[in-house]
Write a protein that holds these residues in place. Structure first.
Motif, PDB file in Angstrom:
ATOM      1  N   CYS A 119       0.839  -1.207   0.000  1.00 50.70           N
ATOM      2  CA  CYS A 119       0.000   0.000   0.000  1.00 50.70           C
ATOM      3  C   CYS A 119       0.874   1.258   0.000  1.00 50.70           C
ATOM      4  N   THR A 120       0.234   2.404  -0.265  1.00 47.93           N
ATOM      5  CA  THR A 120       0.934   3.679  -0.155  1.00 47.93           C
ATOM      6  C   THR A 120       0.874   4.143   1.302  1.00 47.93           C
ATOM      7  N   SER A 121       1.688   5.132   1.665  1.00 46.94           N
ATOM      8  CA  SER A 121       1.652   5.580   3.066  1.00 46.94           C
ATOM      9  C   SER A 121       0.303   6.183   3.427  1.00 46.94           C
ATOM     10  N   GLU A 122      -0.327   6.885   2.460  1.00 47.34           N
ATOM     11  CA  GLU A 122      -1.648   7.467   2.750  1.00 47.34           C
ATOM     12  C   GLU A 122      -2.655   6.371   3.039  1.00 47.34           C
ATOM     13  N   LYS A 123      -2.584   5.292   2.272  1.00 45.40           N
ATOM     14  CA  LYS A 123      -3.535   4.206   2.496  1.00 45.40           C
ATOM     15  C   LYS A 123      -3.281   3.585   3.873  1.00 45.40           C
ATOM     16  N   ALA A 124      -2.018   3.396   4.236  1.00 46.12           N
ATOM     17  CA  ALA A 124      -1.702   2.823   5.549  1.00 46.12           C
ATOM     18  C   ALA A 124      -2.268   3.724   6.642  1.00 46.12           C
ATOM     19  N   ASP A 125      -2.099   5.017   6.486  1.00 50.94           N
ATOM     20  CA  ASP A 125      -2.618   5.984   7.456  1.00 50.94           C
ATOM     21  C   ASP A 125      -4.136   5.859   7.559  1.00 50.94           C
ATOM     22  N   SER A 126      -4.787   5.757   6.401  1.00 47.68           N
ATOM     23  CA  SER A 126      -6.248   5.657   6.396  1.00 47.68           C
ATOM     24  C   SER A 126      -6.708   4.357   7.062  1.00 47.68           C
ATOM     25  N   LEU A 127      -5.976   3.273   6.835  1.00 49.90           N
ATOM     26  CA  LEU A 127      -6.360   2.004   7.472  1.00 49.90           C
ATOM     27  C   LEU A 127      -6.258   2.118   8.993  1.00 49.90           C
ATOM     28  N   ILE A 128      -5.253   2.837   9.455  1.00 49.82           N
ATOM     29  CA  ILE A 128      -5.105   3.042  10.899  1.00 49.82           C
ATOM     30  C   ILE A 128      -6.293   3.844  11.436  1.00 49.82           C
ATOM     31  N   ARG A 129      -6.690   4.891  10.700  1.00 49.94           N
ATOM     32  CA  ARG A 129      -7.825   5.701  11.121  1.00 49.94           C
ATOM     33  C   ARG A 129      -9.103   4.892  11.223  1.00 49.94           C
ATOM     34  N   HIS A 130      -9.234   3.892  10.375  1.00 51.29           N
ATOM     35  CA  HIS A 130     -10.450   3.086  10.413  1.00 51.29           C
ATOM     36  C   HIS A 130     -10.357   1.960  11.429  1.00 51.29           C
ATOM     37  N   GLY A 131      -9.258   1.939  12.150  1.00 49.44           N
ATOM     38  CA  GLY A 131      -9.133   0.995  13.257  1.00 49.44           C
ATOM     39  C   GLY A 131      -9.266  -0.461  12.845  1.00 49.44           C
ATOM     40  N   SER A 132      -8.836  -0.788  11.628  1.00 47.51           N
ATOM     41  CA  SER A 132      -8.951  -2.183  11.201  1.00 47.51           C
ATOM     42  C   SER A 132      -8.297  -3.094  12.238  1.00 47.51           C
ATOM     43  N   ARG A 133      -9.022  -4.131  12.627  1.00 44.88           N
ATOM     44  CA  ARG A 133      -8.556  -4.934  13.752  1.00 44.88           C
ATOM     45  C   ARG A 133      -7.264  -5.682  13.453  1.00 44.88           C
ATOM     46  N   TRP A 134      -7.115  -6.077  12.197  1.00 43.89           N
ATOM     47  CA  TRP A 134      -5.944  -6.871  11.839  1.00 43.89           C
ATOM     48  C   TRP A 134      -4.632  -6.095  11.940  1.00 43.89           C
ATOM     49  N   LEU A 135      -4.718  -4.771  12.129  1.00 45.19           N
ATOM     50  CA  LEU A 135      -3.475  -3.993  12.206  1.00 45.19           C
ATOM     51  C   LEU A 135      -2.564  -4.487  13.329  1.00 45.19           C
ATOM     52  N   THR A 136      -3.197  -4.974  14.406  1.00 52.27           N
ATOM     53  CA  THR A 136      -2.367  -5.457  15.516  1.00 52.27           C
ATOM     54  C   THR A 136      -1.695  -6.781  15.161  1.00 52.27           C
ATOM     55  N   ASP A 137      -2.116  -7.395  14.046  1.00 47.90           N
ATOM     56  CA  ASP A 137      -1.458  -8.642  13.624  1.00 47.90           C
ATOM     57  C   ASP A 137      -0.202  -8.377  12.799  1.00 47.90           C
ATOM     58  N   ILE A 138       0.020  -7.121  12.439  1.00 45.03           N
ATOM     59  CA  ILE A 138       1.173  -6.860  11.573  1.00 45.03           C
ATOM     60  C   ILE A 138       2.462  -7.189  12.322  1.00 45.03           C
TER      61      ILE A 138
END
Ligand code: ATP
Ligand code: MG
Length: 716
Positions: A119-138
């Motif tokens: 992904c691009t950095s903007e997309k990564a930032d947006s995914l964080i804003r949406h609190g996607s649960r899987w982010l903690t699996d990274i």
């Protein structure tokens, strides 16, 4: 090679061999054991030295062994595609790879099913804003081209994303890939990572300056070249003569096409019959891609038929892709490009010619480009698998300039990079999001978070404290956040704005405008002007002959949804330029042909796309805010959103839902008496096919869509 890959799934070696990788490069030999043992790493080595592979192997090892997910962050969409295609090789190991670069206002729930996400950095930032649960699996994140932390536009987002992910997942492994920069140590220290630094490059890159019929290279060698008719033509011809391909960088879009046109007579002489056939196909593809073509497309197609192409952000992304692919297939012999093509891409250029070592910068005028950028452009030459040697050549006007280029650029050291996080507009955007996503809940935790950034590492967090306090006051005064003693929380408005990926200032303008709109509704231009005034829109520049913009203002004055700034103020200029951009959008939704918009506003189809895409996002945001504050406007805004998306009048909104039918074909159907999708049932196929711009293929597809299998486009 096996020795360095110990502990990795054995099939990886097969995959590498299939890709023609038989041995590892020295910097890879140093870096790979580190990433395989789970270390955080910063790799600062020259262009083309195979940095991506180190990251790929780190990802594979981590995920196969420990599970979790990998995020591969790149600066540009085009680069995301290249990396995604590379990573698909590892599907053989059962790893699922996804690419996500689109819509920043939504979470992308399908990503939960993938192991590797590019992904691009903007997309990564947006995914964080949406609190996607899987982010903690990274479990592992790659930051490609991390020297872009230095970029005022993209840098801060990347910096914030890395800082948040690190806080979120303390065990996260970070692999950062950088061009050679002066202070790679700083990045490594900031990330507490090991540093691999080297000057080694797998393919020799000879850098030289052309002056008066001869190239002088930094290794002392020289090459005499026929000086006629002019340096660039001779340099291009000389390379084609030896079966190489050439990439020329220039600093304006206009130069890319004018120079490409000039080079046609040269490249034409070096085409085989097979080349000619392929080029013809590429040219046809360019012209048949969209429903309407512009003079830019026809110019490009003509150049391509003669083996040369131009490349810049004004082209549609499809055209750009065709140019890159044609060059990779070696039928397009020469590309003339703006420096957007300089970041990280792999293309077979034996020779890179850098015509301009300066560029226009707002407020600064003509300005020399940084050494780092010169090196990135030069580094597109001589890529492994394509060429055994590369050349990067600049052109000097006089002897003095020749020695300056040699000293400052060729032998010069790239600049150190600095965090660009410290500015107020950037902080208000990121501070709101960090509060809204529940990541920081107090001034203390905010300061603590910012003290983990690269900015704080390089300067002093105390410098940020004042700015942070000012931003907090601003956010509170404007209703984005509330403070309860020490605790800070986002309001519903604040949360919404953060998820819509809006700059808080844009949200203020948009909210005020909808509050001001008349209950009877407003003309489209009113809404379009406001979104074009927000800092999130990239408005067109105002030119000296743009007095028509002001003339048109009189007629719509009563419908302007903001306070018109005083004449001659700086804001007034911005206001007029927002109005100019709004008129472009108005033309677009009134079905003015693209070619006409291009000449009226002096833009390319790619620019129209960019403005339309931004407008779609901002109107979407306006509609979402209207759901809270002015429900009566939602319907109108929804229609406007669709009109912007499809570039048509309201009466076509039903027809454009058909796949393969854009505004031009929809208009043709409408004018032929078919005004709705329903009216297209029961019409004989031949009748449909005979309508201008429809033809048999589209008619068949329409038939299929109105029949059993009604695959209409999502209206969102
Ligand atoms: N050990 C190897 N042997 C042969 N080819 C390799 C090897 N490692 C990488 N390559 C190839 O080298 C090319 C350049 O690699 P890559 O794009 O990773 O370079 P880079 O270091 O990221 O350069 P840039 O700084 O320009 O982005 C790719 O085509 C890649 O497949
Ligand atoms: Mg790279």
């Amino acid at each position: 090679m096996e020795k360095y890959l110990e502990g990795l799934d054995e099939r990886v070696i097969e995959i590498l061999k299939d890709e023609g990788i038989e041995d590892l490069y020295p910097p890879q030999k140093e870096a790979i054991p580190l990433v395989l043992s789970g270390e955080d790493l910063v790799m600062a080595v020259p262009t083309a030295s195979g940095k991506s592979l180190v990251a790929y192997l780190g990802i594979v090892k981590k995920i196969l062994e420990e599970g979790g997910k990998a995020l591969y962050i790149v600066p540009l969409k085009a680069l995301a595609r290249e990396k995604y295609e590379d990573l698909l090789r590892f599907r053989r190991l059962g790893l699922k790879v996804a690419i996500s670069t689109g819509d920043l206002t939504r979470s992308d729930p399908r990503l939960a099913r993938y192991d590797i996400i590019v992904c691009t950095s903007e997309k990564a930032d947006s995914l964080i804003r949406h609190g996607s649960r899987w982010l903690t699996d990274i479990s592992v994140v790659v930051a490609d081209e991390i020297h872009l932390l230095n970029d005022p536009g993209r840098g801060p987002t990347l910096e914030i994303v890395l800082s948040i992910l690190k806080k979120m997942n303390p065990d996260l492994q970070i692999i950062a890939l950088s061009a050679t920069i002066k202070n790679a140590e700083d990045i490594a220290n900031w990330l507490h990572a090991k540093l691999v630094k080297s000057e080694w490059r797998p393919v020799k890159l000879k850098e030289g300056v052309y002056y008066k019929g001869s190239i002088e290279f930094s290794d002392g060698s020289t090459k005499v070249i026929d000086a006629k008719p002019d340096p660039i033509t001779s340099l291009v011809r000389d390379c084609l003569e030896e079966d190489g391909q050439v990439l020329v960088f220039v600093n304006t879009r206009k130069s890319t096409s004018s120079l490409a046109k000039k080079l046609r007579t040269i490249t034409k002489e070096y085409l085989s019959r097979e080349d000619l056939e392929r080029l013809k196909r590429f040219a046809e593809e360019i012209l048949s891609l969209p429903e309407e073509t512009t003079s830019l497309d026809t110019d490009l197609a003509r150049c391509i038929e003669d083996g040369v192409a131009f490349h810049h952000a004004g082209l549609s992304s499809e055209s750009r892709r065709i140019v890159e692919d044609g060059f990779r297939e070696r039928s397009i012999k020469c590309i003339v490009a703006t420096p957007t093509l300089a970041a990280g891409v792999n293309i077979p250029a034996r020779r890179v010619i850098i015509r301009d070592l300066w560029r226009y910068e707002l407020g600064l005028g003509m300005h020399p480009i940084p050494v780092l950028e010169y090196k990135q452009q030069a580094g597109r030459a001589g890529r492994p698998k394509y060429d055994d040697e590369g050349e990067a050549i600049t052109i000097a006007r006089d002897r003095q300039q020749k020695s300056r280029i040699m000293k400052d650029y060729i032998l010069g050291e790239p600049e150190p990079i600095y965090s660009k996080l410290g500015s107020e507009p950037i902080l208000r955007f990121h501070i709101l999001s960090s509060i809204a996503s529940g990541f920081t809940m107090s001034r203390e935790s905010l300061l603590d978070f910012f003290s983990s950034t690269f900015y704080a590492y390089q300067s002093d967090i105390a410098l940020l404290e004042d700015v942070i306090d000012r931003v907090l006051d601003f956010l509170e005064e404007n209703g984005f956040i509330e403070r309860f003693g020490d605790r800070i929380e986002a309001t519903m408005f604040g949360e919404k704005v953060s998820k819509l990926y809006l700059d808080p200032l844009s949200a203020i303008y948009i909210k005020r405008a909808i509050e001001r709109a008349s209950p009877e509704g407003e003309p489209a231009i009113s809404y379009l002007q406001v979104i074009c005034f927000t800092p999130d829109m990239k408005s067109l520049y105002l030119r000296s002959d743009d007095y028509w913009v002001e003339e048109k203002l009189d007629a719509i004055k009563d419908h302007i949804l903001m306070n018109i700034p005083p004449v001659y103020s700086e804001d007034y200029e911005m206001f007029l330029s927002s109005l100019k951009t709004a008129h472009l959008l108005q033309d677009w939704i009134d079905e003015v042909p693209e070619a006409e918009i291009c000449s009226r506003y002096d833009v390319g189809p790619g620019d129209i796309r960019n403005i339309v895409e931004l407008a779609e996002w901002l109107i979407h945001a306006m509609r979402e805010l209207a759901r809270i504050y002015r429900f009566d406007l939602v319907r109108d805004l929804n229609d406007l959103l669709l009109r912007v998306r499809y570039g048509c009048k309201k009466e076509l909104l039903d027809l454009v839902r058909l796949k393969g039918v854009g505004r031009v074909r929809a208009r043709a159907l409408y004018n032929a008496g078919f005004k709705t999708i329903n009216s297209l049932r029961k019409v004989p196929l031949e009748r449909l096919a005979s309508i201008p711009s429809i033809g048999r293929k589209i008619a068949l597809s329409i038939k299929k869509q109105v029949g059993e299998d009604l695959g209409v486009r999502d209206l969102g």
